[in-house]
Design an enzyme around this catalytic site. Structure first.
Site, PDB file in Angstrom:
ATOM      1  N   MET A  30      32.283   6.653   9.916  1.00 11.61           N
ATOM      2  CA  MET A  30      31.606   6.923   8.649  1.00 11.61           C
ATOM      3  C   MET A  30      30.382   6.011   8.519  1.00 11.61           C
ATOM      4  O   MET A  30      29.888   5.765   7.417  1.00 11.61           O
ATOM      5  CB  MET A  30      32.566   6.717   7.478  1.00 11.61           C
ATOM      6  CG  MET A  30      33.740   7.709   7.538  1.00 11.61           C
ATOM      7  SD  MET A  30      34.476   8.087   5.959  1.00 11.61           S
ATOM      8  CE  MET A  30      35.068   6.492   5.472  1.00 11.61           C
ATOM      9  N   GLY A  31      29.923   5.490   9.654  1.00 10.72           N
ATOM     10  CA  GLY A  31      28.722   4.653   9.626  1.00 10.72           C
ATOM     11  C   GLY A  31      29.009   3.241   9.142  1.00 10.72           C
ATOM     12  O   GLY A  31      30.151   2.790   9.150  1.00 10.72           O
ATOM     13  N   ALA A  32      27.933   2.538   8.724  1.00 12.09           N
ATOM     14  CA  ALA A  32      28.037   1.113   8.368  1.00 12.09           C
ATOM     15  C   ALA A  32      28.754   0.380   9.507  1.00 12.09           C
ATOM     16  O   ALA A  32      29.754  -0.315   9.311  1.00 12.09           O
ATOM     17  CB  ALA A  32      28.748   0.918   7.032  1.00 12.09           C
ATOM     18  N   HIS A  34      30.047  -1.819  12.687  1.00 14.38           N
ATOM     19  CA  HIS A  34      30.225  -3.235  13.016  1.00 14.38           C
ATOM     20  C   HIS A  34      30.783  -3.313  14.434  1.00 14.38           C
ATOM     21  O   HIS A  34      30.954  -2.278  15.106  1.00 14.38           O
ATOM     22  CB  HIS A  34      31.139  -3.911  11.991  1.00 14.38           C
ATOM     23  CG  HIS A  34      32.413  -3.144  11.741  1.00 14.38           C
ATOM     24  ND1 HIS A  34      33.412  -3.026  12.689  1.00 14.38           N
ATOM     25  CD2 HIS A  34      32.828  -2.426  10.674  1.00 14.38           C
ATOM     26  CE1 HIS A  34      34.394  -2.323  12.207  1.00 14.38           C
ATOM     27  NE2 HIS A  34      34.061  -1.912  10.983  1.00 14.38           N
ATOM     28  N   HIS A  37      33.560  -0.858  15.564  1.00 16.38           N
ATOM     29  CA  HIS A  37      33.116   0.475  15.998  1.00 16.38           C
ATOM     30  C   HIS A  37      32.506   0.401  17.394  1.00 16.38           C
ATOM     31  O   HIS A  37      32.733   1.272  18.233  1.00 16.38           O
ATOM     32  CB  HIS A  37      32.031   1.016  15.059  1.00 16.38           C
ATOM     33  CG  HIS A  37      32.480   1.282  13.662  1.00 16.38           C
ATOM     34  ND1 HIS A  37      32.059   0.523  12.594  1.00 16.38           N
ATOM     35  CD2 HIS A  37      33.291   2.227  13.153  1.00 16.38           C
ATOM     36  CE1 HIS A  37      32.596   0.997  11.480  1.00 16.38           C
ATOM     37  NE2 HIS A  37      33.351   2.027  11.785  1.00 16.38           N
ATOM     38  N   GLU A 148      42.681   0.385  15.607  1.00 16.64           N
ATOM     39  CA  GLU A 148      44.044   0.156  15.098  1.00 16.64           C
ATOM     40  C   GLU A 148      44.074  -0.504  13.727  1.00 16.64           C
ATOM     41  O   GLU A 148      45.146  -0.676  13.165  1.00 16.64           O
ATOM     42  CB  GLU A 148      44.845  -0.693  16.098  1.00 16.64           C
ATOM     43  CG  GLU A 148      45.442   0.143  17.196  1.00 16.64           C
ATOM     44  CD  GLU A 148      46.292  -0.645  18.181  1.00 16.64           C
ATOM     45  OE1 GLU A 148      46.126  -1.888  18.249  1.00 16.64           O
ATOM     46  OE2 GLU A 148      47.098  -0.018  18.883  1.00 16.64           O
ATOM     47  N   ASP A 150      43.109   0.943  11.171  1.00 13.64           N
ATOM     48  CA  ASP A 150      43.653   2.078  10.421  1.00 13.64           C
ATOM     49  C   ASP A 150      44.872   2.598  11.194  1.00 13.64           C
ATOM     50  O   ASP A 150      44.857   3.706  11.727  1.00 13.64           O
ATOM     51  CB  ASP A 150      42.585   3.160  10.275  1.00 13.64           C
ATOM     52  CG  ASP A 150      41.424   2.674   9.434  1.00 13.64           C
ATOM     53  OD1 ASP A 150      41.539   2.685   8.208  1.00 13.64           O
ATOM     54  OD2 ASP A 150      40.402   2.246  10.020  1.00 13.64           O
TER      55      ASP A 150
HETATM   56  O1  PAF Z   1      38.228   5.859  10.150  1.00 15.61           O
HETATM   57  C1  PAF Z   1      37.206   6.403   9.685  1.00 15.61           C
HETATM   58  O2  PAF Z   1      36.109   5.852   9.668  1.00 15.61           O
HETATM   59  C2  PAF Z   1      37.326   7.800   9.092  1.00 15.61           C
HETATM   60  O3  PAF Z   1      38.544   7.968   8.464  1.00 15.61           O
HETATM   61  C3  PAF Z   1      37.083   8.920  10.133  1.00 15.61           C
HETATM   62  C4  PAF Z   1      38.148   8.909  11.207  1.00 15.61           C
HETATM   63  C5  PAF Z   1      35.700   8.751  10.750  1.00 15.61           C
HETATM   64  C6  PAF Z   1      37.128  10.280   9.438  1.00 15.61           C
HETATM   65  O4  PAF Z   1      36.156  10.398   8.448  1.00 15.61           O
END
Ligand code: PAF
Length: 281
Positions: A30-32, A34, A37, A148, A150
């Site tokens: 979802m961007g932003a 770090h 990611h 992980e 999430d």
């Molecule tokens: O973990 C996230 O950033 C979001 O839940 C995802 C998997 C990109 C879905 O919008």
């Protein structure tokens, strides 16, 4: 690196790779962005011929509209970081592109989606399943990479992929932490300087509770985390559960399982943070 905004342009960009039988790896975000990611992107680049990353703040997974409005958006910086990490294609669609008609689908995600985040954020996981299933249909990757932090989201996405018979390997990647232990999150940028100082107590409490595994009862490990954080005026725990890492259901005894995970959601000021610890891995 190509930056693409429409499904048809993405199909055209991926067609030569598909024709040649190249493997496609995918990092939805979802961007932003770090370092957490970027660790996913680096792994994706390493293990696939083509790495596609998406940037899309998905409205259907926000049960709190204020949280959606406050979600940080830094698209130019994100693209620069993705290019440095070796990403080949960024897919950054508009809301109209992803939801040309409202998505009414309700997923049967099973017990993994009913507890913790599922209980506290009604509709959140259905929204995640909606967007990730759409992105998988568009990108059609062999592998997709998720962090992980999430932890429950990964189980939910596996359940969604199983429900839809999708042939995609879901790859779970370790949490990346700041030097003081705070799990990296796009939401950390919303912490005030004072909250930022308090927030690492969440990760520290989790880490300290690992000393109680497996000699003390689970109840003691739970109480330890809750008591430590109750003493932190800036932190408000929403839940802390010690669960079976596969089913996400609460554990009563360490011996009941060899994959025990402590999952927490806590407010630090107005910012909701999640974190977890794998006790026996
Ligand atoms: O973990 C996230 O950033 C979001 O839940 C995802 C998997 C990109 C879905 O919008």
């Amino acid at each position: 690196m190509k930056i693409i905004h429409t499904v048809s342009d993405l199909n055209a960009a991926l067609a030569p790779a598909r024709d040649k039988g190249f493997s496609i790896g995918f990092v939805p975000t979802m961007g932003a962005l770090h370092k957490g990611h970027l660790s996913l992107v680096e792994r994706c680049v390493e293990n696939n011929d083509i790495c596609v990353a998406s940037i899309f703040v998905n409205p259907t997974q926000f049960n709190d509209k204020k949280d959606l409005a406050a979600y940080p958006r830094t698209p130019e910086k994100d693209c620069a970081l993705l290019a440095t990490a070796g990403c080949h294609i960024v897919f950054a669609p508009s809301e109209e592109e992803m939801y040309p008609v409202p998505d009414e689908r309700v997923f049967a995600l099973g017990d993994v989606a009913d507890v913790m985040e599922g209980r506290h954020r009604p509709g959140h996981f259905n929204g995640v399943a909606q967007i990730v299933s759409k992105l998988f249909a568009i990108v059609n990757p062999q592998r997709a990479y998720f962090g992980e932090k999430d932890f429950q989201q990964i189980a939910v996405i596996k359940a969604m992929a199983a429900q839809l018979n999708l042939n995609v390997e879901i790859i779970a990647c370790p949490i990346i932490r700041e030097d003081d232990g705070l799990a990296m999150s796009s939401r950390n940028t919303r912490l005030t300087p004072q909250e930022r100082l308090a927030a690492p107590r969440i990760a520290q409490a989790l880490r300290e509770s690992a000393h109680l595994y497996p000699s003390k009862p689970i109840r003691e490990a739970k109480d330890y985390v809750l008591e430590i954080l109750a003493g932190e005026p800036m932190i408000n725990v929403e839940y802390f559960e010690i669960v079976n890492g596969l089913t996400l259901q609460p554990l009563n005894e360490w011996a009941d399982n060899n994959f025990a995970v402590g999952c927490i959601a806590a407010w630090c000021g107005n910012v909701r943070l999640i974190d977890n610890i794998i006790y026996n891995k």
